[in-house]
Design an enzyme around this catalytic site. Structure first.
Site, PDB file in Angstrom:
ATOM      1  N   CYS A  42       0.836  -1.202   0.000  1.00 30.25           N
ATOM      2  CA  CYS A  42       0.000   0.000   0.000  1.00 30.25           C
ATOM      3  C   CYS A  42       0.881   1.267   0.000  1.00 30.25           C
ATOM      4  O   CYS A  42       1.483   1.589  -1.009  1.00 30.25           O
ATOM      5  CB  CYS A  42      -0.979  -0.031   1.170  1.00 30.25           C
ATOM      6  SG  CYS A  42      -2.357   1.121   0.995  1.00 30.25           S
TER       7      CYS A  42
ATOM      8  N   HIS B  51      -3.603  -5.593   0.913  1.00 31.78           N
ATOM      9  CA  HIS B  51      -2.830  -5.847   2.133  1.00 31.78           C
ATOM     10  C   HIS B  51      -2.729  -7.340   2.437  1.00 31.78           C
ATOM     11  O   HIS B  51      -3.661  -7.915   3.013  1.00 31.78           O
ATOM     12  CB  HIS B  51      -3.493  -5.149   3.321  1.00 31.78           C
ATOM     13  CG  HIS B  51      -3.314  -3.674   3.350  1.00 31.78           C
ATOM     14  ND1 HIS B  51      -2.356  -3.055   4.130  1.00 31.78           N
ATOM     15  CD2 HIS B  51      -3.966  -2.680   2.695  1.00 31.78           C
ATOM     16  CE1 HIS B  51      -2.438  -1.738   3.961  1.00 31.78           C
ATOM     17  NE2 HIS B  51      -3.401  -1.489   3.093  1.00 31.78           N
TER      18      HIS B  51
ATOM     19  N   GLU C 279      -0.928  -8.747   4.734  1.00 28.70           N
ATOM     20  CA  GLU C 279      -0.845  -8.959   6.184  1.00 28.70           C
ATOM     21  C   GLU C 279      -2.232  -8.992   6.825  1.00 28.70           C
ATOM     22  O   GLU C 279      -2.406  -9.566   7.912  1.00 28.70           O
ATOM     23  CB  GLU C 279       0.033  -7.882   6.829  1.00 28.70           C
ATOM     24  CG  GLU C 279      -0.605  -6.536   7.080  1.00 28.70           C
ATOM     25  CD  GLU C 279      -0.769  -5.656   5.850  1.00 28.70           C
ATOM     26  OE1 GLU C 279      -1.235  -4.513   5.997  1.00 28.70           O
ATOM     27  OE2 GLU C 279      -0.432  -6.115   4.728  1.00 28.70           O
TER      28      GLU C 279
END
Length: 223
Positions: free
Chosen positions: A85, A196, A198
């Site tokens: 990002c 994302h 994660e």
């Protein structure tokens, strides 16, 4: 055990979950303030957030900090460099990836889950995926509209798609060129992704599709 630096700039806010995802993937990880040396690490991750409050342009100020010269050395040496990002925005601003990330076609912040089709499985970050595999990850950005003057020179890793893997205008959340969600450099060792991974690394969060990316990265760094 290989060790990754998770670089923290003023305004970074995804560092803890990124650190956790790397550890879950089987490597050591340490959150590193941007004024700290990267000499003891095997790879580097620039996580998401709003570095320097996105002043000037998203990632523009972070890309001009001294630590980025070390990140460039990592890239030149073939070590893994991942930008998530805001980290992707930093990598384009620093010239480590081609193109630019512009404001979303609809000028507002977008935060939702998306489907992605895996376009390239020959990078250190995507080797554990199948060609054409459809995965789910969340996005959260206001400037994720990827653009490049010469699309033929862009190495696409992920594209926004529908749940069947069709690359459609309706599946494109931000107006990104060719539905691009993630790209790699020519050598494959630098990757930028707007979604994302994660936040898709635990089944309790709704998906573990992002964990494959970290496991791919860790496995490659061990070689």
């Amino acid at each position: 055990m290989v060790k990754f630096a998770v670089v923290v700039f003023p305004g970074t806010n995804c560092d803890f979950e990124t650190e956790r995802a790397i550890r879950k993937a089987g490597a050591e990880a340490e959150r590193v303030w941007y004024k700290t040396s990267l000499k003891d690490f095997d790879g580097v991750v620039l996580p998401g957030g709003f570095s320097y409050a996105d002043y000037l342009r998203a990632g523009a100020i972070a890309a001009r900090q001294e630590i980025i010269e070390e990140v460039k050395e990592f890239a030149r040496d073939g070590k893994p460099v991942l930008g998530i990002c805001n980290g992707f925005q930093v990598l384009t601003e620093a010239g480590l990836l081609p193109g630019a990330l512009r404001p979303n076609k609809v000028p507002r912040f977008i935060c939702r889950w998306v489907h992605l089709r895996v376009a390239d499985t020959e990078t250190p970050f995507t080797q554990f995926y199948e060609p054409g595999e459809v995965i789910r990850m969340p996005i959260a950005h206001a400037e994720g509209n990827y653009y490049a003057d010469d699309p033929s020179k862009v190495r696409i890793a992920f594209q926004y798609s529908d749940e069947e893997g069709n690359i459609t205008e309706e599946a494109n959340p931000n107006g990104s060129l060719l539905n691009i969600a993630a790209i790699a450099n020519e050598n494959g060792n630098v990757l930028g992704t707007m979604p994302h991974p994660e936040r898709a690394s635990d089944r309790f969060l709704g998906s573990e599709d992002g964990l494959k990316l970290f496991r791919s990265m860790v496995e490659w760094a061990r070689k």
